[in-house]
Design a protein around this motif. Sequence first.
Motif, PDB file in Angstrom:
ATOM      1  N   UNK A   1      12.278   4.432  -6.915  1.00  0.00           N
ATOM      2  CA  UNK A   1      12.103   5.592  -6.052  1.00  0.00           C
ATOM      3  C   UNK A   1      10.870   5.419  -5.172  1.00  0.00           C
ATOM      4  N   UNK A   2       9.772   4.923  -5.744  1.00  0.00           N
ATOM      5  CA  UNK A   2       8.578   4.667  -4.937  1.00  0.00           C
ATOM      6  C   UNK A   2       8.858   3.617  -3.872  1.00  0.00           C
TER       7      UNK A   2
ATOM      8  N   UNK B   1      10.914   5.286  -1.108  1.00  0.00           N
ATOM      9  CA  UNK B   1      10.090   6.139  -0.259  1.00  0.00           C
ATOM     10  C   UNK B   1       9.157   5.318   0.620  1.00  0.00           C
ATOM     11  N   UNK B   2       8.669   4.205   0.076  1.00  0.00           N
ATOM     12  CA  UNK B   2       7.779   3.345   0.864  1.00  0.00           C
ATOM     13  C   UNK B   2       8.524   2.683   2.014  1.00  0.00           C
ATOM     14  N   UNK B   3       9.794   2.308   1.778  1.00  0.00           N
ATOM     15  CA  UNK B   3      10.537   1.568   2.779  1.00  0.00           C
ATOM     16  C   UNK B   3      11.425   2.398   3.670  1.00  0.00           C
ATOM     17  N   UNK B   4      11.437   3.707   3.465  1.00  0.00           N
ATOM     18  CA  UNK B   4      12.339   4.540   4.272  1.00  0.00           C
ATOM     19  C   UNK B   4      11.964   4.461   5.750  1.00  0.00           C
TER      20      UNK B   4
ATOM     21  N   UNK C   1       0.810  -1.224   0.000  1.00  0.00           N
ATOM     22  CA  UNK C   1       0.000   0.000   0.000  1.00  0.00           C
ATOM     23  C   UNK C   1       0.842   1.272   0.000  1.00  0.00           C
ATOM     24  N   UNK C   2       1.944   1.282   0.735  1.00  0.00           N
ATOM     25  CA  UNK C   2       2.793   2.475   0.771  1.00  0.00           C
ATOM     26  C   UNK C   2       3.496   2.673  -0.561  1.00  0.00           C
ATOM     27  N   UNK C   3       3.897   1.580  -1.180  1.00  0.00           N
ATOM     28  CA  UNK C   3       4.518   1.661  -2.511  1.00  0.00           C
ATOM     29  C   UNK C   3       3.538   2.236  -3.524  1.00  0.00           C
ATOM     30  N   UNK C   4       2.325   1.736  -3.535  1.00  0.00           N
ATOM     31  CA  UNK C   4       1.310   2.232  -4.469  1.00  0.00           C
ATOM     32  C   UNK C   4       1.043   3.713  -4.251  1.00  0.00           C
ATOM     33  N   UNK C   5       0.960   4.108  -2.984  1.00  0.00           N
ATOM     34  CA  UNK C   5       0.703   5.523  -2.676  1.00  0.00           C
ATOM     35  C   UNK C   5       1.865   6.415  -3.077  1.00  0.00           C
ATOM     36  N   UNK C   6       3.083   5.860  -3.112  1.00  0.00           N
ATOM     37  CA  UNK C   6       4.272   6.661  -3.427  1.00  0.00           C
ATOM     38  C   UNK C   6       4.489   6.824  -4.927  1.00  0.00           C
TER      39      UNK C   6
END
Length: 499
Positions: free
Chosen positions: A126-127, A130-133, A24-29
């Motif tokens: 990049x997504x 940002x999702x995994x930071x 979900x965080x990857x998709x949002x990014x």
Amino acid sequence: MHRPSTAEAEVAEELAAVRPGLVPRYTAALPGARAAVLTRLWRALAHEPLPWVASRTAGREGLALRLSDGRRLHGPHPDPYATSAYVTALRLDDVAYDDPARLMTDLAVPHGSGLAAELGHSVASLALSRAGRRPHSKEWPARDWEWEQRVVDGHPFHPNCRARPGFSVAEQLAYGPEHGPLVRLGLVPVPAGECLVTGAWPEALREGERLLMPVHPWQAEHVLKRSGDRGLDAHPLMSLRTLALPDGPHVKTALSARLTSSVRDISAYSIGLSATLSAFAQTLAARMDGLLHVTRTLGAVTADSPDLAAVLRESPQVYAATERGERVVPVAALATTELPDSPAWLADFARLALTVGLRLLDLGVALEAHGQNLLVVLSTSGAPLRLVYRDLADIRISPARLARHGIPVPELTGRIVTDDETTLRRKLFGSMVAGALAGTAGSAPALRAALETAVPDLPRTPDLLALLEDRLPAKALTLMRLSPGTPGDQWTDLPNPLH
């Protein structure tokens, strides 16, 4: 509705298998990642000497590019020094594009399909980054590698800022510094008689008549096709292939993958020069009145192959008085922390950086002072005190300028040696001003204000006059990716922020 690119879909599928909670965080990014890469691509399209761009016309609503086949590409007024993602769509004739990979595909220019694939990787990676930071506090990190792992977005101006083709999602999560992993470096034994060694290779990495070569696990698996039980745990730094060892030194490993622009191996040429360059740099740093330190190369080795080589360097942290609260911060990581009174701070930093850079250039050395190689020592209040520079492999040295100042010319050969004025100025100004300072400022107005404040106090050299009067050189990063048959750097000229 946006249709995911091939790279976006592949990363989503792999992520669902190895880390489903991040999906979900990857998709949002993804939308923000597309805009970030598209902004970088628009900078290139607006300013680089691309042979299929026939003309550029600025108007009230933005910039229009007429292509050699008659089509028109429209976008906002470009800021070549902007680091925020201000481009959300470009229009090719009547079709809007929010995806840089699809735009490059439909431009259908020579070698564009390869770049389109890399742009897709850049967006997806990049997504993922940002999702995994990992979240970080406002407190300053105590260890040098923690600063480096705060840098999530990669190169501030390269469209391939996060492209990692050849790395699976699992490998990105396991090796990418922004994900905070601990990486197990392999130790490959190589007979000492088969190696070129410069400097002092440590006893801890020797085994009788063999040298133990630190090897990145990606390199061991994909290139060397070997594995072993022995190894060292290390923290990856922002370059991915350089890691901080637990006892302090940094190790630069060969990594034969294309990251951003280049394949990251280590040439025998750079190994052979490393000790001479390191000693020479110390003598020059001594002339800088305490404003510059250069990390020492402790030892370097290659087994007669760019795929199997390593360099050990001092940690930049040794040049901070930690008992006084000083910290050494890579310039690329400055945007991750709060700085006091930003405009005034930026002017102070610009004054410090350009004073050192111009004095060295006048002596005969042009630094590759981008945000990764250039670090700044901050006081406990955040004031910039002095600089630290690392990685001498891509500097340029002018024998004529050294001789003019009575400085003994080191025994060096090859691409690092040049008296060409344009080459020397491009090296420094393209990396320090169009790179480190611009990336820290984040916009043309902010960069202009910092330079205007700093200029009156800078050394009055002919190089300063060129910086003030000429357009600002910068690497034509996209042109280079579209010119596979042209070796070496290619350049463009950006609007001078002082004009």
